[in-house]
Design an enzyme around this catalytic site. Structure first.
Site, PDB file in Angstrom:
ATOM      1  N   GLU A   1     -13.461  54.772  43.177  1.00 35.63           N
ATOM      2  CA  GLU A   1     -14.256  53.668  43.740  1.00 35.63           C
ATOM      3  C   GLU A   1     -13.350  52.946  44.717  1.00 35.63           C
ATOM      4  O   GLU A   1     -12.515  52.133  44.315  1.00 35.63           O
ATOM      5  CB  GLU A   1     -14.717  52.722  42.614  1.00 35.63           C
ATOM      6  CG  GLU A   1     -15.692  53.349  41.632  1.00 35.63           C
ATOM      7  CD  GLU A   1     -17.105  53.471  42.176  1.00 35.63           C
ATOM      8  OE1 GLU A   1     -17.431  52.764  43.152  1.00 35.63           O
ATOM      9  OE2 GLU A   1     -17.887  54.274  41.644  1.00 35.63           O
TER      10      GLU A   1
ATOM     11  N   CYS B   1     -15.158  44.375  47.710  1.00 29.24           N
ATOM     12  CA  CYS B   1     -15.165  45.699  48.360  1.00 29.24           C
ATOM     13  C   CYS B   1     -16.439  45.948  49.162  1.00 29.24           C
ATOM     14  O   CYS B   1     -16.414  46.694  50.134  1.00 29.24           O
ATOM     15  CB  CYS B   1     -14.986  46.793  47.320  1.00 29.24           C
ATOM     16  SG  CYS B   1     -16.234  46.729  46.027  1.00 29.24           S
TER      17      CYS B   1
ATOM     18  N   VAL C   1      -4.119  54.163  47.478  1.00 27.07           N
ATOM     19  CA  VAL C   1      -3.727  54.493  46.104  1.00 27.07           C
ATOM     20  C   VAL C   1      -4.687  55.543  45.521  1.00 27.07           C
ATOM     21  O   VAL C   1      -4.278  56.378  44.703  1.00 27.07           O
ATOM     22  CB  VAL C   1      -3.647  53.218  45.227  1.00 27.07           C
ATOM     23  CG1 VAL C   1      -3.238  53.569  43.810  1.00 27.07           C
ATOM     24  CG2 VAL C   1      -2.655  52.223  45.822  1.00 27.07           C
ATOM     25  N   GLY C   2      -5.925  55.535  45.987  1.00 25.04           N
ATOM     26  CA  GLY C   2      -6.877  56.570  45.548  1.00 25.04           C
ATOM     27  C   GLY C   2      -6.322  57.972  45.792  1.00 25.04           C
ATOM     28  O   GLY C   2      -6.460  58.872  44.958  1.00 25.04           O
TER      29      GLY C   2
HETATM   30  P1  NAD Z   1      -4.793  48.895  44.865  1.00 27.86           P
HETATM   31  O1  NAD Z   1      -5.196  50.268  45.245  1.00 27.86           O
HETATM   32  O2  NAD Z   1      -3.573  48.323  45.472  1.00 27.86           O
HETATM   33  O3  NAD Z   1      -4.577  48.786  43.278  1.00 27.86           O
HETATM   34  C1  NAD Z   1      -5.540  49.241  42.354  1.00 27.86           C
HETATM   35  C2  NAD Z   1      -4.853  49.642  41.062  1.00 27.86           C
HETATM   36  O4  NAD Z   1      -3.924  50.683  41.345  1.00 27.86           O
HETATM   37  C3  NAD Z   1      -4.064  48.522  40.396  1.00 27.86           C
HETATM   38  O5  NAD Z   1      -4.288  48.580  39.005  1.00 27.86           O
HETATM   39  C4  NAD Z   1      -2.624  48.842  40.737  1.00 27.86           C
HETATM   40  O6  NAD Z   1      -1.731  48.457  39.718  1.00 27.86           O
HETATM   41  C5  NAD Z   1      -2.635  50.350  40.868  1.00 27.86           C
HETATM   42  N1  NAD Z   1      -1.645  50.814  41.848  1.00 27.86           N
HETATM   43  C6  NAD Z   1      -1.222  50.157  42.959  1.00 27.86           C
HETATM   44  N2  NAD Z   1      -0.319  50.916  43.630  1.00 27.86           N
HETATM   45  C7  NAD Z   1      -0.170  52.061  42.926  1.00 27.86           C
HETATM   46  C8  NAD Z   1       0.610  53.240  43.102  1.00 27.86           C
HETATM   47  N3  NAD Z   1       1.443  53.366  44.133  1.00 27.86           N
HETATM   48  N4  NAD Z   1       0.504  54.204  42.182  1.00 27.86           N
HETATM   49  C9  NAD Z   1      -0.343  54.091  41.132  1.00 27.86           C
HETATM   50  N5  NAD Z   1      -1.097  53.003  40.915  1.00 27.86           N
HETATM   51  C10 NAD Z   1      -1.018  52.001  41.792  1.00 27.86           C
HETATM   52  O7  NAD Z   1      -6.081  47.985  45.146  1.00 27.86           O
HETATM   53  P2  NAD Z   1      -6.212  46.425  44.973  1.00 27.86           P
HETATM   54  O8  NAD Z   1      -5.388  45.748  46.009  1.00 27.86           O
HETATM   55  O9  NAD Z   1      -6.027  46.052  43.545  1.00 27.86           O
HETATM   56  O10 NAD Z   1      -7.770  46.234  45.301  1.00 27.86           O
HETATM   57  C11 NAD Z   1      -8.244  46.159  46.611  1.00 27.86           C
HETATM   58  C12 NAD Z   1      -8.852  47.469  47.053  1.00 27.86           C
HETATM   59  O11 NAD Z   1      -9.764  47.941  46.078  1.00 27.86           O
HETATM   60  C13 NAD Z   1      -9.677  47.311  48.316  1.00 27.86           C
HETATM   61  O12 NAD Z   1      -9.482  48.444  49.132  1.00 27.86           O
HETATM   62  C14 NAD Z   1     -11.102  47.266  47.810  1.00 27.86           C
HETATM   63  O13 NAD Z   1     -12.075  47.639  48.745  1.00 27.86           O
HETATM   64  C15 NAD Z   1     -11.022  48.221  46.666  1.00 27.86           C
HETATM   65  N6  NAD Z   1     -12.080  47.948  45.705  1.00 27.86           N
HETATM   66  C16 NAD Z   1     -13.070  48.854  45.561  1.00 27.86           C
HETATM   67  C17 NAD Z   1     -14.106  48.592  44.685  1.00 27.86           C
HETATM   68  C18 NAD Z   1     -15.238  49.553  44.480  1.00 27.86           C
HETATM   69  O14 NAD Z   1     -15.973  49.363  43.532  1.00 27.86           O
HETATM   70  N7  NAD Z   1     -15.406  50.552  45.316  1.00 27.86           N
HETATM   71  C19 NAD Z   1     -14.099  47.417  43.955  1.00 27.86           C
HETATM   72  C20 NAD Z   1     -13.051  46.525  44.129  1.00 27.86           C
HETATM   73  C21 NAD Z   1     -12.033  46.794  45.001  1.00 27.86           C
END
Ligand code: NAD
Length: 453
Positions: free
Chosen positions: A210, A244, A192-193
């Site tokens: 992040e 994470c 998603v990043g």
């Molecule tokens: P995710 O990427 O699925 O979702 C994160 C956010 O993005 C949510 O608010 C979600 O609603 C939104 N999102 C999801 N799909 C989207 C799309 N297609 N378009 C736009 N927005 C969208 O991540 P997650 O499952 O919520 O969290 C887990 C991931 O986050 C793991 O990879 C973990 O390592 C990472 N993480 C990183 C940190 C850090 O500080 N580096 C901290 C916590 C989690």
């Protein structure tokens, strides 16, 4: 109809009015955040327990106090951080005043994940508000109970012309990202990043990403297996592995593996009892989808410890896998659950090579009684953060930046790094209007006659 248009316009107008800029306003918002945490502690703990079966201890240390500390630090240092930073000058600017002004970007979008749904919403929010921005927060739709508290209760503690919470999953967030923001702070998966960064690129909006990945944990032969097992198990199974910066897999020799296995079993039993499913200290998998994904990973390699699962409770036992292959899914994707594979390596060089062949991780851990070994791993690898002889303690130090590198993210925050992340560092030079004769030396024509004036 665009569901976000009115909110965005309100926030933009508020920023344009300049009201978020004075230190007093920023401090008032931070104090509001602090009151939100203090007055709703029980509500928040209940929400976190509903979402992730978090124990009161885990909620306190990894969600509430950590956010509170960040607020306290911002309140203590706000005026010092806001001060213009004087810089050294060159010969041509000796008579001028040169400084860096930390100015707010404007309208900031914060997108948060579900694993620490409170802290990962509030910590960036502290930095964004301290830096004088207006903020739109999009919590994770997956941690529903916490999302509800953030949406319904948090805005009451902040100036609502400058702050708003919007709800939504991928589709709504995609719609939201079509709008122009002045800064986007995203915490979530690398997949998603990339979507967020591509959307930001359309408006040339700067981003902090992040992200996650697989955090290696190298265990040298020269260390006490029980100490290592205690520390690795604690950090791997905290929040049921949904962290994470959790150690994702162990790299060690076959001899160390043989010594680590009973030590890991002993640590797991001491922490969670003979029946970890009944332990109040072990979290649950956030969703059915993630539960199924993790259950699939249990078939990689061979289960040495744990391996049980219960779909009705989204429970996966603290598990250790051995004999795993590099090509298996458990060694290809971020695990994000209570499963710890052990990969065997023949030497320190082989471990370093293994780490360097993969994407740069968010965190890297090395356990050894030898300082030289720890320093070699540190010197010959790259990662967002590094901790020798423990799990993710480095991220609790607010004077260290927290963030990834390469595929684990870009940019950093925490403490003053947050303030700086959410501030544009404006290069300023103030020159007096006089002394034109001196400055006229630069004007053409650049003939010897003119230069000698
Ligand atoms: P995710 O990427 O699925 O979702 C994160 C956010 O993005 C949510 O608010 C979600 O609603 C939104 N999102 C999801 N799909 C989207 C799309 N297609 N378009 C736009 N927005 C969208 O991540 P997650 O499952 O919520 O969290 C887990 C991931 O986050 C793991 O990879 C973990 O390592 C990472 N993480 C990183 C940190 C850090 O500080 N580096 C901290 C916590 C989690």
């Amino acid at each position: 109809m665009d569901p976000f248009a009115d909110t965005l316009q309100r926030l933009r107008e508020a920023f344009g009015s300049g009201r978020t800029r004075p230190a007093e306003f920023r401090a008032a918002q931070l104090k509001g955040l602090s009151r939100f945490l203090q007055e709703n502690k029980q509500l928040l703990q209940e929400a976190l327990a509903q979402d992730l079966h978090k124990s009161a201890f885990e909620s306190e240390v990894s969600e509430i106090s950590i956010s509170q500390n960040e607020i306290n630090s911002a309140l203590r240092n706000l005026r010092a951080w806001m001060k213009d930073e004087k810089v050294p000058k060159n010969l041509a600017t000796q008579l001028d005043s040169a400084f860096i002004r930390k100015e707010p970007f404007g309208l900031v979008l914060i997108i948060a994940p579900w694993n620490y749904p409170l802290n990962l919403s509030l910590e960036p929010l502290v930095g964004a508000l301290a830096a004088g921005n207006c903020v739109l927060l999009k919590p994770s739709e997956i941690s529903k109970s916490t999302e509800k508290v953030l949406a319904e209760v948090l805005p009451r503690y902040l100036d609502q012309s400058c702050f708003a919470v919007v709800l939504g999953g991928p589709q709504e967030t995609g719609q939201l990202l079509e709008h122009k923001f002045d800064y986007i702070f995203f915490t979530g998966s690398p997949r998603v990043g990339k979507i967020v960064m591509a959307a930001a690129a359309k408006h040339l909006t700067p981003v902090t990403l992040e992200l996650g990945g697989k955090n290696p944990c190298y265990v040298d032969d020269n260390c006490d297996p029980q100490t290592v097992a205690n520390r690795v198990a604690f950090f791997r199974y905290f929040n049921s592995g949904q962290t994470c910066v959790a150690p994702d897999y162990i790299l060690c020799s076959p001899e160390m593996q043989a010594r680590l296995l009973p030590a890991l079993q002993s640590a797991i039993t001491r922490f969670y009892g003979e029946d970890p499913q009944s332990s109040p200290d072990l979290g649950r998998i956030i969703s059915e989808k993630n539960f199924q994904r993790l259950r699939g990973l249990l078939s990689c390699g061979r289960v040495a410890i744990g391996g049980q699962s219960d779909e009705s409770d989204r429970y996966i036992a603290p598990t250790v896998l051995v004999d795993v292959q590099e090509t298996e899914p458990v060694m290809q994707e971020e695990i994000f659950g209570p499963i710890l594979p052990i990969m065997n390596v023949g030497s320190l060089d082989e471990a370093i090579d293994f780490i360097n062949r993969r994407e740069k991780p968010l965190a890297l851990y090395t356990f050894s009684n030898s300082n030289q070994v720890v320093k070699r791993v540190l010197a010959q690898t790259s990662s967002g953060g590094f901790c020798g002889n423990d799990g993710f303690m480095h991220m609790t130090v607010a004077s260290l930046p927290f963030g990834g590198v390469g595929a684990s993210g870009m940019g950093s925050y925490h403490g003053k790094f947050s303030f700086d992340t959410f501030s544009h560092h404006r290069a300023c030079l103030l020159r007096r209007p006089g002394l034109e004769k001196v400055y006229a030396l630069r004007y053409p024509p650049h003939t010897p006659r003119n230069l000698s004036v």
